[in-house]
Design an enzyme around this catalytic site. Sequence first.
Site, mmCIF file in Angstrom:
data_model
loop_
_atom_site.group_PDB
_atom_site.id
_atom_site.type_symbol
_atom_site.label_atom_id
_atom_site.label_comp_id
_atom_site.label_asym_id
_atom_site.label_seq_id
_atom_site.Cartn_x
_atom_site.Cartn_y
_atom_site.Cartn_z
ATOM 1 N N ASP A 1 -26.592 -8.157 25.833
ATOM 2 C CA ASP A 1 -27.047 -7.082 26.726
ATOM 3 C C ASP A 1 -27.128 -7.552 28.178
ATOM 4 O O ASP A 1 -27.016 -6.758 29.114
ATOM 5 C CB ASP A 1 -28.449 -6.591 26.337
ATOM 6 C CG ASP A 1 -28.723 -6.548 24.854
ATOM 7 O OD1 ASP A 1 -28.087 -7.314 24.109
ATOM 8 O OD2 ASP A 1 -29.589 -5.775 24.429
ATOM 9 N N ASP B 1 -34.112 -7.971 31.928
ATOM 10 C CA ASP B 1 -33.826 -6.535 32.081
ATOM 11 C C ASP B 1 -34.197 -6.007 33.466
ATOM 12 O O ASP B 1 -34.045 -4.804 33.727
ATOM 13 C CB ASP B 1 -34.524 -5.737 30.982
ATOM 14 C CG ASP B 1 -33.849 -5.949 29.646
ATOM 15 O OD1 ASP B 1 -32.621 -6.126 29.635
ATOM 16 O OD2 ASP B 1 -34.546 -5.956 28.615
ATOM 17 N N GLY C 1 -25.571 -19.040 17.500
ATOM 18 C CA GLY C 1 -25.762 -17.604 17.631
ATOM 19 C C GLY C 1 -26.745 -17.121 16.583
ATOM 20 O O GLY C 1 -26.908 -17.753 15.526
ATOM 21 N N TRP D 1 -22.426 -3.073 24.620
ATOM 22 C CA TRP D 1 -22.807 -3.758 25.873
ATOM 23 C C TRP D 1 -21.690 -4.705 26.288
ATOM 24 O O TRP D 1 -21.436 -4.897 27.486
ATOM 25 C CB TRP D 1 -24.105 -4.547 25.713
ATOM 26 C CG TRP D 1 -25.398 -3.814 25.500
ATOM 27 C CD1 TRP D 1 -26.376 -4.154 24.591
ATOM 28 C CD2 TRP D 1 -25.920 -2.676 26.212
ATOM 29 N NE1 TRP D 1 -27.448 -3.294 24.700
ATOM 30 C CE2 TRP D 1 -27.192 -2.381 25.693
ATOM 31 C CE3 TRP D 1 -25.412 -1.876 27.241
ATOM 32 C CZ2 TRP D 1 -27.982 -1.313 26.149
ATOM 33 C CZ3 TRP D 1 -26.183 -0.812 27.702
ATOM 34 C CH2 TRP D 1 -27.453 -0.548 27.158
ATOM 35 N N THR E 1 -29.152 -13.211 15.392
ATOM 36 C CA THR E 1 -29.396 -11.825 15.765
ATOM 37 C C THR E 1 -30.875 -11.603 16.005
ATOM 38 O O THR E 1 -31.723 -12.409 15.624
ATOM 39 C CB THR E 1 -28.846 -10.845 14.704
ATOM 40 O OG1 THR E 1 -28.685 -9.568 15.341
ATOM 41 C CG2 THR E 1 -29.770 -10.712 13.512
ATOM 42 N N ARG F 1 -24.692 -1.827 19.145
ATOM 43 C CA ARG F 1 -24.999 -1.661 20.570
ATOM 44 C C ARG F 1 -24.629 -2.924 21.354
ATOM 45 O O ARG F 1 -24.187 -2.833 22.499
ATOM 46 C CB ARG F 1 -26.462 -1.276 20.778
ATOM 47 C CG ARG F 1 -26.711 -0.768 22.183
ATOM 48 C CD ARG F 1 -27.925 0.115 22.331
ATOM 49 N NE ARG F 1 -29.190 -0.534 22.112
ATOM 50 C CZ ARG F 1 -29.971 -0.345 21.067
ATOM 51 N NH1 ARG F 1 -29.606 0.502 20.105
ATOM 52 N NH2 ARG F 1 -31.132 -0.957 20.942
HETATM 53 N N1 GLY Z 1 -31.234 -4.064 25.754
HETATM 54 C C1 GLY Z 1 -32.061 -3.801 24.634
HETATM 55 C C2 GLY Z 1 -31.429 -2.955 23.628
HETATM 56 O O1 GLY Z 1 -30.261 -2.591 23.741
HETATM 57 O O2 GLY Z 1 -32.107 -2.622 22.659
#
Ligand code: GLY
Length: 398
Positions: free
Chosen positions: A175, A110, A233, A251, A235, A247
Amino acid sequence: MPSTSRSGAPVHADLDTAREAAVATVERNVDAFGDAYPDDTTVQERYHLRPALGGVPEGGNRGWTTSFWTGLKWLTWELTGDEAVRASAERNAADFARRVREEIDLDTHDLGFLYSLASVTTARLGSTEEVRRDARDAALLAADHLMRRFLEPAGIIQAWGALHDPAQRGRTIIDSLMNMPLLTWAHEQTGDERYADAVRRHTTQLREHIIRPDDSTFHTFYWDVETGVPVRGATEQGAFDDSCWARGQAWGIYGFALNYRATGDPELLTAAWRCADYFLAHLPSDGVPFWDLVYGDDSTAPRDSSAGAIAASGFLELARVDTDPDRVARAEEAARTLLIDLAAGYAPEPPDSSDALLLHGVYDFPKTRGVDEGTLWGDYFYLEALTRLERPEWVTYW
Ligand code: GLY
């Protein structure tokens, strides 16, 4: 005079009101928090200072969301010209430079979210040569830290944790697409091909493995760090390993579009549209996603307004990078509709009844973190999308 978007469609008048209300809330929050950092999410619709942790004091710069606060200040300065807000954004940027120099909480991909908004943006919009230079130096240092996470032979950037952590080794997440623009910027600044090569290889791996055949996405995916073979994969924040975290899908829309812009690889544009079409096809009737797209209209699951805001800004990126007029119009219409639905049902009314710009987001449902709250990133992308819609010439922070 009504503003128009790239396709010539007028911006909905209610969205001007929504943008003005959002800016007023940021100004109020800047008065309350100044240069300190609010926490990731609200608690009962109010932001509080980020708690002290690991030697970082209360309100200090740690975690992955502090740059959304700085980004909100830059958007607000661009919209209002308020120099006090710009000065606060610049002091945050100096603090981000300190964070990377002192190596505080950097074991994360991040760094892209953090240093694109806080430092790359300041390197362009800062008020003095010195401010811009310091921000540029910090962003380059952060890009080099991010490159240390690039794993051979897999050709991916590890998402979370120390590189030797067995639980995190070889894992990346959707993300991460939003963290690539820091490397693209570093390539533009230095001409060093290692950055561009990492972007190409990482995004190709995600395109091939994190999107499922039905165009939904895994949140996270593991590679074997010794052989580079894709493994499975799973989660982390979604409902099930085989469901589609809302989300994450958002992304995917925005991240693949940004990386198409960076690389020119048409397959990334296709990937962005695959994510986009799946997202739109799985919205409930009020147009704002449940926190996981497995849920539909009959569900009582919470919504994630932040996924709607990210998708709205992602659609505006798609409208900018695509050249097909029908798709440009479709992307703009999707963004405008998402924003109208968010403004109508998810913005606080009256605006000062909450510190958040958008209510009803979800941070991490499985860990019961920030469920049905405002979120710093939801607020940021909501105001970013409202800004982009009104100003098609807005220069991206990504
Ligand atoms: N990038 C972390 C989230 O979307 O929670």
